[in-house]
Design an enzyme around this catalytic site. Sequence first.
Site, PDB file in Angstrom:
ATOM      1  N   SER A 142       0.852  -1.193   0.000  1.00 58.68           N
ATOM      2  CA  SER A 142       0.000   0.000   0.000  1.00 58.68           C
ATOM      3  C   SER A 142       0.881   1.233   0.000  1.00 58.68           C
ATOM      4  CB  SER A 142      -0.892   0.011   1.246  1.00 58.68           C
ATOM      5  OG  SER A 142      -1.502   1.275   1.431  1.00 58.68           O
ATOM      6  N   TYR A 155      -2.086  -1.591  10.096  1.00 60.10           N
ATOM      7  CA  TYR A 155      -2.105  -1.691   8.638  1.00 60.10           C
ATOM      8  C   TYR A 155      -0.849  -1.067   8.043  1.00 60.10           C
ATOM      9  CZ  TYR A 155      -3.839  -1.194   3.832  1.00 60.10           C
ATOM     10  OH  TYR A 155      -3.983  -1.250   2.468  1.00 60.10           O
TER      11      TYR A 155
END
Length: 260
Positions: A142, A155
Amino acid sequence: MSDRLSGKVALVTGGTAGIGAGAVRRLAAEGAKVIFTGSREEAARPLCEETGATFFSHRVQDAQGWEELSAKIRKDFGRLDIAFANAGTEKNDGSVENITLEGWNFIVEVNQTGAMLTCQNAIRIMKDNPGGPTGSVIINSSMNAHRAMGNYMGYSVTKAAVVALAKSAANYCGLAGYKIRVNAILPGVVETDLILNIMNSQEDPAAARAMYEGMAPLKRMASVDEVASLVAFLGSDEAAFISGGEYTIDGATTAGMSGV
């Protein structure tokens, strides 16, 4: 659509929705035989009918389940050429101050351990491919690997960790004499069904859309197929000398500052 993946076998984890489902569609459309995993059989069924792909119910953090999945790939397909480690979660995330240990452990299990197990088992199968050790592993990281979020600490940390995983595995495979490549992709905001549902649930959906689109200098979100096309490229023979890389696909969101 080209047939550049004809004759190849591809594995996609977390393939029942979003980027994973897009990758299943794209890889199949380019000629690959695809097997994908996830936990939602009801979502997998129409995707199988649409693409001809095979679904295997499995959670990526389940190490024992990988043995059965690997055996199925070997038996039913005889090889593995592409593995897309896509499965991930933000569930029970929080800031460094308020995240629970249970929430942290779950995110690490899925995003980090799950990606490692995908790489490990894919490489073990690819090692035994007819004609020698060949293949391509792609890890879905990401943009938050480089632009960490304060309220999604787990995350952000795990997405940074899997970039290092890709580089370590790529280095290992090359030095071991395997023609197995490993790379990471780092998407920005992608217009998935999940993002659409979030936007449409707001009091002002248009303002929510403008906020998401405004994050990138290109002033839009990525489409699922744009991300899937990068996966297909990295899995193809056109990318035969690309390994150990990290590829942002975020419309220049993380490229720099907009100025004053």
